[in-house]
Design an enzyme around this catalytic site. Structure first.
Site, short mmCIF file in Angstrom:
data_model
loop_
_atom_site.label_atom_id
_atom_site.label_comp_id
_atom_site.label_asym_id
_atom_site.label_seq_id
_atom_site.Cartn_x
_atom_site.Cartn_y
_atom_site.Cartn_z
N ASP A 171 0.95 -1.08 -0.03
CA ASP A 171 -0.33 -0.13 0.33
C ASP A 171 1.07 0.88 -0.27
O ASP A 171 1.81 1.28 0.88
CB ASP A 171 -0.82 0.06 0.98
CG ASP A 171 -1.89 0.77 0.96
OD1 ASP A 171 -2.22 2.08 0.90
OD2 ASP A 171 -3.41 0.15 0.78
N SER A 220 -6.72 4.65 -0.69
CA SER A 220 -6.66 3.11 -1.56
C SER A 220 -7.69 2.73 -1.73
O SER A 220 -8.07 1.34 -2.30
CB SER A 220 -6.43 2.97 -0.43
OG SER A 220 -4.60 3.12 0.26
N ASP A 279 -10.66 -3.25 6.46
CA ASP A 279 -9.57 -1.49 6.08
C ASP A 279 -9.79 -1.47 4.06
O ASP A 279 -10.12 -2.85 3.50
CB ASP A 279 -8.64 -1.66 6.03
CG ASP A 279 -7.12 0.40 6.03
OD1 ASP A 279 -8.52 1.03 5.48
OD2 ASP A 279 -6.07 0.47 6.25
N GLU A 436 -1.70 -8.15 1.37
CA GLU A 436 -1.33 -6.73 1.85
C GLU A 436 -0.92 -6.32 2.51
O GLU A 436 -0.70 -6.48 3.74
CB GLU A 436 -2.59 -5.40 1.42
CG GLU A 436 -1.86 -3.95 1.37
CD GLU A 436 -3.64 -3.01 2.09
OE1 GLU A 436 -3.72 -3.84 3.32
OE2 GLU A 436 -3.37 -2.69 2.15
N ASP A 441 1.79 2.76 3.54
CA ASP A 441 1.08 3.13 3.63
C ASP A 441 1.01 4.46 4.59
O ASP A 441 1.14 5.24 5.16
CB ASP A 441 -0.09 3.26 3.24
CG ASP A 441 -0.61 4.71 2.16
OD1 ASP A 441 -0.54 5.06 1.81
OD2 ASP A 441 -1.70 4.93 3.53
N HIS A 610 -1.12 11.07 -0.10
CA HIS A 610 -0.72 10.41 -1.08
C HIS A 610 -0.22 11.35 -2.52
O HIS A 610 -0.68 12.11 -2.19
CB HIS A 610 -1.70 9.56 -1.69
CG HIS A 610 -2.53 8.46 -0.69
ND1 HIS A 610 -3.55 7.78 -0.80
CD2 HIS A 610 -2.19 8.33 0.70
CE1 HIS A 610 -4.38 6.56 -0.25
NE2 HIS A 610 -3.01 7.43 1.05
#
Lengths: 655, 655
Positions: A171, A220, A279, A436, A441, A610
């Site tokens: 991520d 995301s 998530d 993941e 991230d 991001h």
């Protein structure tokens, strides 16, 4: 619960979304979803949503009442446009209506002058286009206005080329971060690496473009949906296009790779993440909502699929491993669950073994479906599980009993067990596994570069272990392995920092002398061998050398940087001086001895954001060659669907 | 002459290099160059330098006098180690000696306590290893100490697979920048680009690691040498390993692709750059010096090759196009030239046509060698040549007559003419063309993101024109085209900026509200069509929209950011308050209405610095497939050499 607090803060700010664009995917007053330029897999289920907007004030007022007589036609290629009900042989749905508000710009927001829009809308549910080619969908509204959408059903082979696909998602992982992780985890002699990352060894490399449909920066949720459905969407959306209604569960859906793969082939699915499992990245495989923060509903969708509309039948994955116990244990223990159910019980009632620590994970039989939830909130980071273990002493037990979750597995443990179960259970059907590394991230968000790079090295170590295991069981050649990210984070390394000199100086301008660039960067002072609890792997031995990396993000809150490892747990760079003020300043308890730096983000941000950059795609195995070059994130879905042979040029016979 | 001032400032700080490492490539007191782990192309010329260090003070003192009796042996594989003179059948050179000083760390620098080293050294010149395999080179010194170097001669095919190679270098160009350039130059509808970059269309993608040999951050000199020679080196080095002597022209050399290609095949070479032509990236093809700032000598090497030692014979390239007239015109006009010669005359005397503006460039015959020098210093930027043309009114004529250089070509003009000349002149021999978009890096250095992205779009437009031209002349299939960078620059885009709102606020904290992230980024407000002077291309029409990009670097001087185009010419983010103080503050005349931000770089920096990140390699044509995956920058040399079939497993017969 700090991690949840941070995630929630992000989502609250993101959820008040209808700022500055009336409705991102609809610049005109007549809206068609899926919008113009949408691509479809032949046979993929989707909903259509039509909206006609009547602005009641603001710059877009045209003085017409809300149009209740809009019509909608579809034409295949150069063929005749026919009414949608005729095209799909469906009933006309009932008209819906609502209003919503938005701000036209920041001045309007400051002046508290929202624009109000009156809406008439319809939705057509669970449709599919089978024949490849171009379709023109046209909304006729407001006495002669039209909004046309060109839809493309891609012409893809139906032949299956890969038995299994393993999709690793780092991520927020960029090429820049991979370079930095290599630098601290692998030894170099005179500029030549003596070992490299496992992903460096993949034969095929691509870049995917991650932008959202209505914004060039993604989150995301909708980036996961692009990878899983072939449809870009807007921030916070999972498996839907965002409409303007208040209901987060009525937006027009698109079917995901997990749903299609299971529906058409009976293939098995595994979902693994180091995040709380509700998530966005894991959620995107089964959830369909415009609000990623509907965590309870996300968990229900993992088990039961979509239940408010007729949709792809879904009976749960073979494997669901991650954190986020608070969506599973009883509300009596403080659980925050869908319809106040206890989801450990719901999963157990459907035949799942329930795993709550690493020991039981490793011992679990491989022939039963498994739910593994190992902590409240996000899972502990590699650095805390392996180096600074005192930080595990928090009340995060997945049972909800407020004890500590000391025995947490890592991504490698979870992924290898998932592989065991999927290989044992899927037989000839094959499997799709998404694994993941979520906290690359999450730790970049809080400017905790050491923990972020530790998570990236753990991802790479997991990939190495998976490749080796598949090789041992002779499954490597029938398994497509992909490693990619969902979006970027503006990060890089520009040199080194002499932390001892930095701490010894008295002014910020003098402290800046501690930064060494170009030849003064020197060599990496991190060592990649030694006696960590984590063995046989490329991780730094010394996370706290005198000369560290001059590294950072580009979009920050106020903070103090000292470029040293945070030994007491994940970093908290900025804090409010007054509770609930949404006004963040540098945390005086963070970055001791460092340089005080002012941020560039709006002051309600306590963390980084991001970025735009294309992210890498590493591929090996059958079909790998089609992942070379530069393409959109939605193409990852179409390429995976091609490898699995999921296109269907004809509707199935009526049952 | 500002651009030169900036370049010189960078180089002066970089030239005082022997800080904090005694000699980067030599951690012990006995030094062998090429060092351990060096790779060689079979038959590639190189020098050997040996040094024995006797520290006279500081932490490394061992109490021995300088060793004058050191010996050096070489063994092939498991074979016997024989003296170097026997191995290569050469004479023993004479002993050299010198001293040098360095600082062990920043505290030592502040205390002005340098460490002094007494050196004994020898050099063996113009050698080559032909037989592929491993060699062990061992220096015996200080009564029993040894320094061993493993040298690898790669086993590469001698068969030629590509007739021509065109190597495009976007200086400092990262994937992040390509993503940003695509966003402003290409139109997107609902998340789908309607056009893409030419490099996006290349079928093969790789990543190369750019670190230097003794530092993880590189400059453009030694990174160019890595690409051209297969040998990593240290900052500021061109085609040599850095020794510790004061003479910048006696360091041990390695042969470049241009030299080998010409020597072995008679192939033709073209060199094009938008920099002053003596700058590192073009210079690396023919120069051999540890000081990239020896511009006069670099220009002489373009024409005459290396003249102080016996080395590869070199008679000049077919094409040399760029800026930097001050190294060409007479010292009487202010020229700063090698041995006070007028290099326009030197080139003309060797049969070159001399071109000094775009008009004469376009009209030049294609059957004669050409020198094109179009301005003093670096060439004008695309944005100034095409949009803000008033900025060309400077005394930069390449004639040296202080008039303005108004009629400058761009990278596309130069590269297409270079291609014409090379195609016309090279016949069956084929050609190697290096074309550099130098000011991507130069404009990123000064935080001028608009100009940097304009240069990147011009590079892409040049690649498009070259591909089309090769296609028309049916040469596409015999030409390997590579697009890569020499290093990164920590840049990304994180959202948008409402520049109108930014300017209207009174405090920096309030101005930060103008930043829009995630869904508030919105869509690109730059348009890619319209009536620029530059036609048929994907460049923004409007460089000054209300909503710009929230973009930046990560390593900065103090500066004021307003994220708006600089209409008056390249940005100057930081200035000295007192001349020659080496103490830079935000330029009060830059970034009007923006946010004042403190830098992180040492305060003597007036600009940003390079970064660590791997950079992309785009490849198409014969051999393209070997450029997939992740590898070192030196591998670009070996892959190009393989495509050209340049390895030589046997020494040529004596002439």
């Amino acid at each position: 619960m700090k991690a949840i607090g941070i995630a929630a803060a992000l989502l609250v700010s993101a959820a008040s979304a209808q700022h500055f664009q009336r409705l991102g995917t609809c610049p005109t007053l007549g809206c068609v979803f899926p919008p113009d330029q949408a691509d479809f897999l032949a046979g993929q289920y989707f909903d259509i949503r039509l909206e006609v907007h009547a602005p009641k004030n603001g710059s877009e007022v045209i003085g017409l009442p809300p149009d209740e007589k809009f019509t909608f036609t579809i034409a295949k290629g150069d063929g005749e446009a026919v009414p949608v009900t005729e095209f799909f042989k469906i009933e006309e749905p009932k008209m819906e209506n609502w209003t919503f508000t938005w701000y036209e710009d920041l001045f309007a927001r400051d002046a508290k002058t929202p624009s109000v829009v009156d809406v008439r809308a319809k939705a057509y549910r669970r449709l599919a286009l089978y024949e490849p080619g171009e379709y023109t969908a046209t909304l006729h509204y407001n006495n002669g206005s039209t909004t046309s959408a060109t839809w493309i059903v891609r012409d893809l082979a139906e032949e299956r080329k890969a038995k299994n696909i393993i999709l690793f998602i780092g991520d927020g992982m960029t090429t820049n971060m991979i370079t930095a992780a290599r630098l601290i985890g692998h030894k170099s002699v005179n500029g030549k690496y003596q070992t490299t990352m496992q992903m460096d060894k993949f034969p095929v490399l691509g870049h995917q473009m991650t932008h959202s449909i209505d914004s060039f920066i993604t989150d995301s949720a909708n980036s996961a949906s692009a990878l899983y459905t072939g449809h870009k969407s807007t921030v916070n959306c999972l498996g839907v296009y965002a409409d303007s209604s208040k209901n987060p569960f009525d937006d027009p859906k698109v079917e995901t790779i997990a749903e299609i793969f299971t529906r058409l082939t009976g293939g098995h699915v595994g979902i693994v993440s180091t995040a709380f499992i509700a998530d966005a990245t894991p959620a995107g495989l089964t959830a369909h909502t415009r609000a990623r923060s509907e965590y309870g509903a996300v968990v229900d969708s993992f088990l039961n699929g979509i239940t408010n509309y007729t949709w792809t039948e879904w009976d749960g994955p073979d494997v669901l491993f991650g954190g986020g116990a608070e969506q599973f244990y009883s509300p009596e223990l403080g659980g925050i669950t869908y319809q106040n159910k206890t989801y450990y019980d719901e999963f157990a009632n459907k035949g799942y073994q329930i795993l709550q620590n690493r020991t039981s994970l490793l011992a679990a039989p491989s022939d039963e479906r498994a739910l593994g939830i190992f902590t409240v909130s996000n899972m502990a980071k590699w650095l805390d599980r392996n180096v600074y273990r005192d930080n595990l002493n928090q009340s995060l037990s997945p049972t909800g009993d407020k004890s500590a979750a000391l025995d947490q597995p890592g991504l490698k443990d979870m992924t290898l067990k998932a592989l065991d179960i999927l290989q044992t259970r899927s037989g000839d059907k094959g499997f799709f596994l998404m694994s993941e590394a979520a906290s690359i991230d999450k730790m970049m968000h809080v400017l905790d570069y050491d923990r972020a790079l530790g998570e990236l090295l753990e991802l790479d170590d997991t990939i190495k272990a998976v490749v080796n295991k598949l090789n041992e069981t002779d499954c490597l050649k029938e398994t497509l392995i992909l490693v990619t990210a969902d979006h970027g984070h503006g990060f890089d390394v520009m040199g080194s920092v002499d932390t001892q000199y930095l701490a010894a100086q008295n002014t910020d301008r003098k402290k800046r002398d501690a930064i060494g660039v170009y030849q003064n960067s020197g060599l990496s002072q991190y060592q990649n061998t030694g006696n960590l609890t984590y063995t046989d792997s490329n991780f730094p031995r010394n996370w706290d050398p005198r000369y560290t990396l001059f590294q950072g993000l580009m979009a920050d809150p106020d903070r103090r940087e000292n470029w040293s490892v945070r030994k007491d747990g994940p970093r908290e760079p900025a804090v409010e001086l007054e509770e609930d003020s949404d006004d963040y300043y540098a945390n005086s308890e963070d970055g001791e001895g460092g340089i005080l730096l002012n941020g560039t983000l709006p002051v309600e941000n306590d963390q980084g954001v991001h970025s735009l950059t294309d992210v890498p795609v590493f591929a090996q195995g059958p079909c790998a060659e089609i992942f070379a070059g530069v393409y959109s994130n939605i193409d990852v879905f179409f390429k995976m669907a091609t490898c699995f042979g999921l296109a269907r040029g004809e509707a199935p016979a009526e049952k």
